[in-house]
Design an enzyme around this catalytic site. Structure first.
Site, PDB file in Angstrom:
ATOM      1  N   GLY A  28       0.881  -1.178   0.000  1.00 36.08           N
ATOM      2  CA  GLY A  28       0.000   0.000   0.000  1.00 36.08           C
ATOM      3  C   GLY A  28       0.910   1.216   0.000  1.00 36.08           C
ATOM      4  N   ARG A 101     -11.670  -2.971  -0.783  1.00 36.60           N
ATOM      5  CA  ARG A 101     -11.156  -2.182   0.340  1.00 36.60           C
ATOM      6  C   ARG A 101     -12.210  -1.253   0.936  1.00 36.60           C
ATOM      7  NH1 ARG A 101      -6.810   1.800  -2.665  1.00 36.60           N
ATOM      8  NH2 ARG A 101      -6.041   2.034  -0.530  1.00 36.60           N
ATOM      9  N   ASP A 256       6.595   5.914  -4.423  1.00 38.21           N
ATOM     10  CA  ASP A 256       6.687   5.593  -2.984  1.00 38.21           C
ATOM     11  C   ASP A 256       8.145   5.429  -2.555  1.00 38.21           C
ATOM     12  OD1 ASP A 256       3.917   5.420  -3.241  1.00 38.21           O
ATOM     13  OD2 ASP A 256       3.929   3.222  -3.399  1.00 38.21           O
TER      14      ASP A 256
END
Ligand code: ADP
Length: 303
Positions: A28, A101, A256
């Site tokens: 994530g 989710r 990320d």
């Protein structure tokens, strides 16, 4: 340094080498950044803040985080809830993602204000994203933004990746308004130009940087795929060229991992251009590997 990332980590089912088989992992956006920071800053503490359930998969996720050296002590556990899930399907070499989710525990991560404040209190640098803001709803956003504002007032450094994902929001207007509020409580904003141009109609990377500086950020670093990274810090302006990667395998977590290496560089007291150069080298390694969490061979990188 004590670094804290806030957001959602999901169970990931990715195709394995034998047809019809999947392997279970955990990833994530904000968690990926925490995972890379852990590798890049072995001396500091890296904490993750989210909410999970009390079921076996939630326990396994926490175990995997702890095995990676990530501090899970502040994570909220909600009885009866579970973690979000996504499935990767490979078709003709293209990856597509399906998500479950909508009812994940992480959506409720801002409900426990005391735990949130305690986690922030222990941290020096606090990182969150537009995905964090999207999943927690309007009430959660109000709580989280107030807590971040208070932490910033106490001298913590707040870092934010807008990570614009329209499908997680009721509409584009609500998304762009909340993203600007996120930038408004942040010291460092780390956007990706392609997303910014499509939703904010920024004419160029300078326009993206201007907009976030005007919102209240002190430092803005605009990623742009293989193109140069534009940065602003007060009156300091510049661009750092990227060595293009020709053998890209999978761009998952490029941004990320870039963010992790950039923040690790700042922590080491490096200049902005140096932090960006190292961050793009790390992201360049990550996109040569499969999946979000790529084991890094840092031998050739001057961290
Ligand atoms: P995101 O993953 O958030 O969409 P970007 O696509 O802007 O982010 O990429 C983040 C960083 O990853 C870039 O700033 C760059 O350092 C690196 N990167 C991405 N694509 C390439 C590429 N094709 N070649 C080299 N570096 C790349």
């Amino acid at each position: 340094m004590h670094f804290l990332a806030i957001g959602e980590c999901m169970a990931e089912l990715a195709p394995s080498s034998s047809a019809g088989q999947f392997s279970l992992g955990y990833a994530g956006d904000t968690f990926n950044t925490a995972w890379y920071l852990r590798k890049l800053c072995p001396a500091g503490t890296v904490s993750y803040f989210t909410a999970v359930g009390t079921d076996s998969v939630s326990a396994q996720m926490l175990g995997t985080m702890a095995d990676a050296g990530i501090d899970t002590r502040h994570i909220v556990r909600i009885p009866g809830a579970s973690v979000g899930l996504y499935l990767i399907v490979l078709k003709d070499g293209e990856r597509s993602f399906s998500y479950w989710r909508d009812t994940s525990a992480a959506r409720r991560l801002a409900e426990d204000e005391t735990r949130l404040a305690t986690a922030m209190e222990a941290a020096d640098v606090i990182y969150f994203s537009g995905i964090t803001l999207a999943i927690i709803g309007a009430a959660g956003r109000a709580t989280l933004l107030a807590a971040l504002r208070a932490a910033r007032a106490k001298g913590k450094t707040i870092a934010f990746d807008p990570n614009l994902r329209l499908r997680l929001w009721p509409g584009a207007e609500e998304m762009t308004a909340a993203i600007m509020q996120g930038a408004g409580v942040s010291d460092i904003v780390l956007p990706s130009y392609e997303d910014e141009a499509s939703f904010f109609k920024d004419a160029d990377t300078e326009a993206t940087a201007d907009r976030y500086l005007q919102a209240g950020a002190k430092t803005v670093v605009v990623k742009n795929g293989p193109a140069a990274v534009h940065y602003r810090h007060g009156a300091e302006v510049g661009a750092v060229a990227i060595a293009p990667v020709s053998d890209v395998v999978d761009t998952t977590a490029a941004g990320d991992s870039f963010n992790a290496a950039f923040l690790a560089g700042l922590e080491r007291g490096r200049s902005l251009p140096d932090c960006i150069a190292v961050a793009s080298q790390v992201a360049g390694l990550v996109i040569r590997g499969k999946g979000a969490l790529v084991p890094l061979d840092l031998a050739g990188i001057a961290l």
